[in-house]
Structure formats: C-alpha cells, structure tokens
Scaffold this motif. Structure first.
Motif, short mmCIF file in Angstrom:
data_model
loop_
_atom_site.label_atom_id
_atom_site.label_comp_id
_atom_site.label_asym_id
_atom_site.label_seq_id
_atom_site.Cartn_x
_atom_site.Cartn_y
_atom_site.Cartn_z
N GLY A 35 8.91 -6.01 8.03
CA GLY A 35 9.48 -5.32 6.93
C GLY A 35 8.70 -4.37 6.58
N ILE A 36 7.39 -4.31 6.48
CA ILE A 36 6.51 -3.37 5.95
C ILE A 36 6.37 -2.26 6.72
CG2 ILE A 36 4.05 -3.04 5.27
CD1 ILE A 36 4.11 -5.89 4.08
N LEU A 37 6.04 -2.66 8.50
CA LEU A 37 5.78 -1.67 9.19
C LEU A 37 6.85 -0.89 9.95
CD1 LEU A 37 2.62 -3.10 11.04
CD2 LEU A 37 2.72 -1.87 8.90
N ASP A 41 3.36 1.40 14.54
CA ASP A 41 2.41 0.49 15.14
C ASP A 41 1.09 0.60 14.55
OD1 ASP A 41 1.60 2.67 16.67
OD2 ASP A 41 2.18 2.00 18.68
N THR A 42 0.81 1.37 13.66
CA THR A 42 -0.53 1.49 12.82
C THR A 42 -0.27 1.13 11.34
OG1 THR A 42 0.07 3.76 12.27
CG2 THR A 42 -1.30 3.34 14.47
N ILE A 43 -1.45 0.89 10.83
CA ILE A 43 -1.32 0.34 9.46
C ILE A 43 -1.92 1.42 8.38
CG2 ILE A 43 -2.21 -1.36 7.84
CD1 ILE A 43 -1.75 -3.49 9.93
N GLU A 44 -1.36 1.59 7.51
CA GLU A 44 -1.41 2.56 6.21
C GLU A 44 -2.40 1.65 5.17
OE1 GLU A 44 -1.21 5.91 6.66
OE2 GLU A 44 -0.15 5.86 8.43
N TRP A 45 -3.17 2.48 4.18
CA TRP A 45 -4.00 1.61 3.40
C TRP A 45 -2.81 1.04 2.25
CZ3 TRP A 45 -8.35 0.24 2.51
CH2 TRP A 45 -8.97 -0.06 1.11
N GLY A 49 -1.45 -3.88 0.49
CA GLY A 49 -1.15 -4.52 -0.71
C GLY A 49 0.12 -5.10 -0.86
N LYS A 50 0.98 -4.89 0.21
CA LYS A 50 2.30 -5.35 0.19
C LYS A 50 2.42 -6.82 0.95
CE LYS A 50 4.32 -0.71 0.13
NZ LYS A 50 4.79 0.27 1.34
N GLU A 148 -9.68 -6.28 6.93
CA GLU A 148 -9.89 -6.57 8.26
C GLU A 148 -8.87 -7.59 8.96
OE1 GLU A 148 -13.74 -6.63 9.67
OE2 GLU A 148 -13.30 -7.43 11.52
N LEU A 149 -8.91 -8.90 8.19
CA LEU A 149 -8.09 -9.80 8.59
C LEU A 149 -6.66 -9.52 8.51
CD1 LEU A 149 -9.92 -12.73 6.35
CD2 LEU A 149 -9.80 -12.63 9.02
#
Ligand code: HEM
Length: 192
Positions: A35-37, A41-45, A49-50, A148-149
């Motif tokens: 739902g967030i991504l 296939d990469t993560i933003e800062w 928090g979500k 990181e986790l």
C-alpha cells in the motif's frame, strides 16, 4: 563492527524467522508495504514513518529475540530501594533484554504485535521495553537500526514469502549478540 553490523544482522535474521512462523502477520505487513510502495521497488525516507504495523512486528521480534540479549553495569555507589533493600557499591548487575515479564505476562512467548499498538504502548513505562538500553549509554544507532530493519523487511516481503524450515529450527544462544547455534534456515517463495 559488533554494534553497527552484528546487531542488525541478528535483528533482521530473527525478524525474518518470526515472520516465517506467523504468515498472518507476514501478510499484513506485506499488504501495508504494498500500500505504501505501490509499484516502486525503492524506499523513500517518508515511507518509513508510515509502516505502522510493520514497526509493531519489528518491536515484537526485538522483545522475543533481543539482538543484544543484555547489558551489565557496575554500581558506582550503593543503591537503596523504597522497601529498604539495598545493593552495595561495585556490584555488577546484568540486565536481560528478553521481556517476558510484567506487561508481557499474558502469554509472553506468543508473538503478538498488538502489544506495541499506540494505545498499549502509552499505558506502559518507557523503560518497560529496552532492546536498545536506556539512559546516558543507550544505543546511538537505534533510529538507524529501526530504519534498516524496516527497509530489509519491506523489500524482502515485497518480493518473497517466508516459510520456516521445520527440519532446522534455530537454537538460541545468547552471546554478546543473540545467535542461533545452527543458523536460521528459511524457505523463500517468490511473490507473484
Ligand atoms: C537492532 C540493532 C541494535 C540493537 C538491538 C542495539 C542495542 C544496543 C544496546 C543494548 C546498547 C547498550 C550497550 C551497553 O550499554 O552495554 C548499544 C550501544 C551502542 N550501539 Fe547499538 N544496537 C543496535 C544497532 C546499532 C547500530 C546500527 C549502531 C551504529 C550504527 C549502534 C551503535 C551503538 C553504539 C556506538 C553504542 C555504544 C553507546 C555508548 O556506549 O555510549 N547500534 N546498542
């Protein structure tokens, strides 16, 4: 090397093991991450928090499998408790980080991320859960470690389903960092 690498390696390994044992929580995290991504296939800062439910699962894994199983302290002066009992100067105390008592008394061995819901967390003393220790010598890398986790779990669950290997269940050995004497073996299936 120990504080920055072995700790998170241990935390990620035991977290994946917890997820493999609990497909219902694993799937709920996967849905949250999808739902967030979306298609990314990469993560933003801002994504970090979500990840509310994912964070609750990470904390529950740290409760049951604390990567730093305990810390020791030497008393620089005697300590007297309100009930009159006291501990002498120079005593070395070892504090275990596996939280199986008090607030987690209700089926403490059960993996239950809801223990870390905002409501339940607000009812507890902030020192009731101390995987990163507390006070002046607490972990300076704890925010980095949590991020990181989250990244490791999110990018893995986005791609794979995790299953335990019943023939090789891990055997916990608390050393400076929590390890398994026979490794942590999981099966991966690609998410279609
Ligand atoms: C899940 C991962 C981690 C856990 C569970 C963890 C846990 C802890 C704990 C319990 C302590 C206190 C040790 C003591 O008082 O004897 C500590 C200290 C420390 N941690 Fe972490 N840690 C983690 C990750 C990291 C990372 C990623 C870094 C650096 C990037 C880091 C850097 C440090 C440092 C430098 C100290 C010493 C602080 C001091 O003595 O003032 N840790 N950590």
């Amino acid at each position: 090397m120990f504080e920055g690498h072995d700790t998170t390696a241990s935390g990620i390994s035991w977290l994946f093991y917890c997820m493999s044992l609990h497909p219902e929580h694993q799937q709920r995290c996967r849905e949250e991450i999808q739902g967030i991504l979306g298609d990314r296939d990469t993560i933003e800062w801002e994504d970090l928090g979500k990840m509310t439910y994912t964070t609750m699962c990470i904390k529950e894994s740290l409760r049951l499998f604390p990567p730093v199983p305990g810390v020791s302290r030497e008393l620089s002066k005697p300590v007297t408790f309100p009930d009159g009992r006291s501990l002498p100067k120079s005593l070395v105390l070892l504090r275990s980080h596996q939280t199986l008592t008090r607030w987690s008394l209700l089926l403490p061995q059960v993996f239950d991320p809801l223990r870390f819901s905002p409501e339940k967390s607000a009812q507890r003393h902030s020192h009731a859960f101390l995987p990163f220790s507390a006070g002046s010598r607490n972990c300076i890398g704890q925010q980095f470690a949590m991020n990181e986790l989250k990244v490791a779990l999110a990018l893995t669950l986005q791609r794979f389903e995790l299953y335990p290997d019943p023939s090789k269940l891990p055997i916990m050995i608390p050393q400076i960092v929590l390890r398994s004497s026979n490794g942590i073996h999981l099966h991966l299936k690609k998410v279609i």
